[in-house]
Write a protein that holds these residues in place. Structure first.
Motif, PDB file in Angstrom:
ATOM      1  N   GLU A   1       0.834  -1.204   0.000  1.00 31.59           N
ATOM      2  CA  GLU A   1       0.000   0.000   0.000  1.00 31.59           C
ATOM      3  C   GLU A   1       0.871   1.257   0.000  1.00 31.59           C
ATOM      4  OE1 GLU A   1      -2.344   3.255   1.701  1.00 31.59           O
ATOM      5  OE2 GLU A   1      -0.618   2.303   2.620  1.00 31.59           O
ATOM      6  N   ARG A   2       2.026   1.170   0.683  1.00 29.97           N
ATOM      7  CA  ARG A   2       2.947   2.308   0.772  1.00 29.97           C
ATOM      8  C   ARG A   2       3.501   2.693  -0.584  1.00 29.97           C
ATOM      9  NH1 ARG A   2       8.481   2.924   1.262  1.00 29.97           N
ATOM     10  NH2 ARG A   2       8.828   0.678   1.124  1.00 29.97           N
TER      11      ARG A   2
ATOM     12  N   SER B   1      -2.026   5.707  -1.429  1.00 29.22           N
ATOM     13  CA  SER B   1      -1.272   5.442  -0.208  1.00 29.22           C
ATOM     14  C   SER B   1      -1.906   6.133   0.988  1.00 29.22           C
ATOM     15  CB  SER B   1       0.171   5.919  -0.381  1.00 29.22           C
ATOM     16  OG  SER B   1       0.882   5.795   0.830  1.00 29.22           O
TER      17      SER B   1
END
Length: 427
Positions: free
Chosen positions: A16-17, A22
């Motif tokens: 996700e980062r 994000s």
């Protein structure tokens, strides 16, 4: 939750980062690259970020920071390690990861790096590992023990000659403090010190005097000191040359019957292991002919092993062995008249005297016999006035003294000293 592994949640957060959508709430800039992270994750694993995010200063509410001292590639490696469940520590990057972990105060990453270094240590990299352990406060004692154990090999075949004075001096001090001051360690330190200086003599001769002062010359072979005394390096250090000459005069081999006067032998073990230490090769040599509980005496630079017994046998042995330590040759000598063990033995009037001892488990001798250079066999002298085993025999001036001992096994020691052999005086 541990401070390093965030397992499946960590992997999800990492995906996700790095994605387009994000939820990261903080940005780290290193060089020309930006890294999006989660404050909750970074604050959990790093004291550096924890203090940053919980501080009362205005910077605590910022959404980004610029780190000028951290390379972008190093930051990327650390984040992969923090977020993923897979180790990225390799031999080519472990020092770099340690640097970053130290900067961000992440003890768990330092611990993993420490374990990696220990698992991949060898004589060729242990000094670098030891330096890193000291720099980053790892398990220094473990590296200390490894380097101390393999000191000679490291300095001969490893990278020891390339290290700077500060680290080399620390190694010498560590070697002295970590083990007893004996001939092996002193000789090794002396030779390695000389070799280290001459590896880059122009730069390193300024340290020679300080290193030379640390060596115990008492335990250095005379022929090695003589060799180095002829080295042109000493022409610039007359005070060190004078100390070498003094040591040569004081500790040179002599023809007495003290074991320390025999140049090639340090320890002689009259026990079932029958090992002789060869200082020149730093190794033990086996001589199976030596017997348990034998008497050991040195005369005219020849070592004699007298009597003793084989293993648990009750009867003592008659045999006498002689060792030439300069040639490491073991031969036979004239047998005793009686088997003996736990007897007294001394050099008196240039002859070997043997007194008392156990002939077998239940009989103690009072007899005395001797062997001189011009005799073809052991001959008797008048015996002691009582039976003794476990006694000490000492020659002093014109008398031979029998000290203590026991009349038979299992009986308390005799507490008196008697000169039983005044009659042998030649005055």
């Amino acid at each position: 939750m541990t401070t390093k592994k965030i397992t499946s949640m960590g992997k999800s957060l990492n995906k996700e980062r790095t994605g387009s959508q994000s939820s990261c709430d903080f940005t780290i800039t290193c060089g020309n690259r930006e890294f999006k992270v989660h404050k909750c994750v970074m604050g959990l694993i790093s004291e550096y970020f924890k203090k940053m995010f919980t501080s009362s200063q205005p910077a605590a509410n910022q959404e980004k920071t610029v780190l000028k001292d951290i390379e972008a590639d190093s930051m990327e490696m650390l984040l992969d390690y923090v977020y993923n469940d897979e180790s990225v520590i390799k031999e080519h990057n472990v020092y770099e990861i340690l640097e970053v972990a130290e900067f961000f105060q992440i003890p768990s990453v330092k611990t993993d790096c420490d374990q990696f270094l220990q698992a991949h240590i060898s004589i060729f990299n242990c000094l670098r590992h030891w330096m890193m352990a000291r720099k980053f406060s790892l398990n220094v004692s473990w590296y200390h023990d490894y380097v101390s154990k393999h000191f000679g090999t490291i300095m001969t075949f490893g990278e020891g000659l390339k290290i700077d004075f500060g680290h080399f001096n620390s190694l010498l001090k560590m070697k002295r403090q970590g083990s007893s001051i004996d001939r092996k360690n002193s000789l090794m330190s002396f030779q390695i010190m000389w070799r280290w200086v001459k590896y880059d003599i122009v730069e390193r001769k300024q340290y020679f005097r300080a290193l030379f002062s640390q060596v115990n010359l008492k335990w250095v072979f005379c022929k090695i000191m003589q060799k180095e005394l002829d080295d042109e390096l000493l022409s610039e250090f007359p005070d060190c040359a004078a100390k070498l000459r003094e040591a040569l005069e004081l500790y040179k081999p002599c023809s007495s019957y003290d074991l320390h006067s025999v140049n090639h032998i340090k320890f002689l073990y009259p026990n079932p292991e029958n090992k002789i230490f060869d200082d020149e090769n730093f190794d033990f040599k086996d001589f199976t002919e030596f017997n348990e509980h034998s008497l050991v005496v040195a005369k005219d630079e020849i070592i004699y092993s007298i009597g003793g017994r084989n293993g648990g046998q009750s009867k003592s042995l008659f045999g006498v062995r002689r060792l030439n330590p300069h040639r490491m040759q073991l031969g036979v000598c004239r047998d005793l008249n009686f088997g003996r063990r736990n007897a007294g033995c001394a050099i008196y009037k240039d002859s070997i005297y043997v007194a008392g001892g156990l002939e077998h488990d239940s009989f103690t001798q009072s007899s005395v016999e001797y062997l001189s250079n011009n005799e073809s066999c052991w001959k008797f002298k008048q015996g002691m006035d009582m039976q003794r085993e476990g006694l000490s025999l000492v020659a002093h001036e014109d008398k031979l003294y029998a000290i203590s001992g026991r009349p038979r096994p299992g009986v308390g020691n005799l507490l008196h000293l008697k000169s039983h052999f005044n009659r042998y005086s030649t005055k």
